[in-house]
Each structure stands twice: as structure tokens, then as C-alpha cells.
Scaffold this active site. Structure first.
Site, PDB file in Angstrom:
ATOM      1  N   HIS A  54       0.831  -1.198   0.000  1.00 18.83           N
ATOM      2  CA  HIS A  54       0.000   0.000   0.000  1.00 18.83           C
ATOM      3  C   HIS A  54       0.868   1.251   0.000  1.00 18.83           C
ATOM      4  CE1 HIS A  54      -3.185  -2.818   1.273  1.00 18.83           C
ATOM      5  NE2 HIS A  54      -4.017  -1.914   0.776  1.00 18.83           N
TER       6      HIS A  54
ATOM      7  N   LYS B  35      -0.436   4.813   4.584  1.00 18.68           N
ATOM      8  CA  LYS B  35      -1.357   3.898   5.270  1.00 18.68           C
ATOM      9  C   LYS B  35      -0.857   3.608   6.679  1.00 18.68           C
ATOM     10  CE  LYS B  35      -3.830  -0.496   4.663  1.00 18.68           C
ATOM     11  NZ  LYS B  35      -5.155   0.120   4.850  1.00 18.68           N
TER      12      LYS B  35
END
Length: 249
Positions: free
Chosen positions: A140, A144
Site C-alpha cells: 500500500h 497507510k
């Protein structure tokens, strides 16, 4: 036209949901709730107490720490609830479970239909290779917060349905030699990746990698919008992507 209250209206995903609703012929956003709103959008208010719009459903793309207020409002107004946040504590999960006794609640770690397909495929593959080593790798963007991702944990939970004795190992540091029932879960955080989830199933003689990559956050917004007609017809209870897919077989 089904009317929706959008919790997390001003965030990145809130914007994507609004765009998806504008393209939809079935769903309309009638009220936004977001404590961070700057007041320039008359449709968005800071709290549920200020939202007086008539609605059929709530979509939540805010933050799991707001679960209490969200669930209380849904139960008070008898509104079906779509929860698209992750990282809930056990206490927050209990709040959701209690709310689901009174209103229909749809909860998923990922609203991509591609992830739903991946989940089905990895369960089949794990059953075909009962002695294979399995690892989950998720990637990600560098902003995040939670690791591993909620989707990675959901993939592990799906694999555990096939391998009841599976043990999640998050990262390899200081975990020592791999044990037979280990399923490794690894998190990469870099660049601007929306979400990549790979499951590697490997024996001594062959390896299978099942991979899903989201190119845009719009895929999650589109999924949430598609869930609205499904959940508004349901009786109180806790529903997930498996229920949605079975209803559309």
C-alpha cells in the site's frame, strides 16, 4: 432512487463515493457527515445530530474510532449500515455486532469484487495443495497506518476456513524457522500504491501466485454503491461480501 447518508464525506474515499453516486442511476447522496468539513458544502454537516435528511442507508468511509456514534445513529434511525472502514478493536466489533441485531449491517475489509474473486480462488487452491507453504504479501501507499491491511487479514481468515490449524505470522523478524502451519503476512509501504494483495502457494515442485491490484480507489467506492440495493432489502443481521456474491450468482 435510494438515498444515502455518507459518513466520511470530505475524505479521499468520500469524494470517490460521491463521484460513484453521481454516475449511479440508483443511489443519491442526500447528506454528508464529517467532523473535518470546512462548511463550504451545504450538504455536509459535522455530526449525525445535524443530519436531518430522510435516507435509506448509511455508507461509512470515515475511521473505525467513530464506530460508537455511527452505530448509535443507525440504530436510532433504523437505517441499514455499510461499514467500509477497517482496524476495528474488539470493543468496536462488539458495538457493530449489537447494532446488527437491530439493523442490517454490511461489513467488509475490501469492497473490490476482484478481491472477492481472489478470496474464493485462494480457498480452492489451498484445498488442492494441503501441504503447501502459503504467504500473503500486501503493498500500500506510504501513508497507510494499519499493517497488515484489513484485506490481508481477511485473506488469512479465508485460508483458515480451509486450514483450521493455520497460524498467522506477521513478518519474519525474530520469528525463527518456519513452522508447518504458518502463513506469513508481509506489509510493504511505499509510493502511491492503492492496494496490491498477493497470495503465494508453494510446494517443493511448483508455485502458484494469485494477485489482485487496485489501480484506483474508485473501485472501492463503486463496490459500496453496488451494495446499497442489496442491504436495504435485508433483515437485521451482519452481512459480508460472500452474502452479496451468493445473492448475485
Amino acid at each position: 432512487m435510494m438515498k444515502v447518508i455518507l459518513h466520511g464525506y470530505s475524505g479521499h474515499m468520500g469524494l470517490e463515493v460521491r463521484r460513484a453516486a453521481e454516475k449511479s442511476q440508483d443511489v443519491e447522496i442526500v447528506c454528508g457527515v464529517d467532523a473535518m468539513t470546512d462548511g463550504t458544502d451545504a450538504k455536509c454537516v459535522k455530526s449525525f445530530g445535524e443530519c436531518n435528511a430522510e435516507a435509506d442507508c448509511i455508507i461509512d468511509f470515515s475511521h473505525h474510532s467513530l464506530t460508537g456514534d455511527l452505530a448509535a445513529f443507525a440504530v436510532e434511525k433504523k437505517l441499514p449500515l455499510i461499514i467500509a472502514t477497517t482496524g476495528q478493536t474488539e470493543y468496536e466489533k462488539n458495538i457493530i455486532a449489537e447494532a446488527a441485531k437491530q439493523v442490517p449491517v454490511f461489513m467488509a475489509s475490501n469492497f473490490s469484487l476482484g478481491i472477492a474473486a481472489e478470496t474464493d480462488l485462494i480457498k480452492r487452491a489451498a484445498a488442492l495443495f494441503p501441504d503447501a507453504d502459503i504467504e500473503i504479501v500486501e503493498t500500500h501507499h506510504n501513508r497507510k497506518i494499519d499493517a497488515p491491511s484489513g484485506t490481508a487479514l481477511s485473506l488469512f481468515a479465508a485460508l483458515k476456513e480451509v486450514r483450521a490449524d493455520a497460524n498467522a505470522v506477521c513478518g519474519r523478524s525474530e520469528n525463527g524457522k518456519r513452522e508447518k502451519n504458518d502463513i506469513g503476512i508481509h506489509a510493504l509501504r511505499m509510493g502511491n500504491y492503492v492496494g496490491v494483495h498477493e497470495v503465494v502457494i508453494s510446494t517443493d515442485n511448483e508455485s502458484l501466485t494469485i494477485r489482485h491490484q487496485a489501480f484506483s480507489r474508485a473501485v472501492f467506492a463503486d463496490g459500496a454503491i453496488q451494495i446499497v440495493p442489496f442491504i436495504v432489502k435485508k433483515a437485521p443481521g451482519l452481512y459480508g461480501m460472500k452474502d452479496f456474491l451468493e445473492a448475485n450468482d
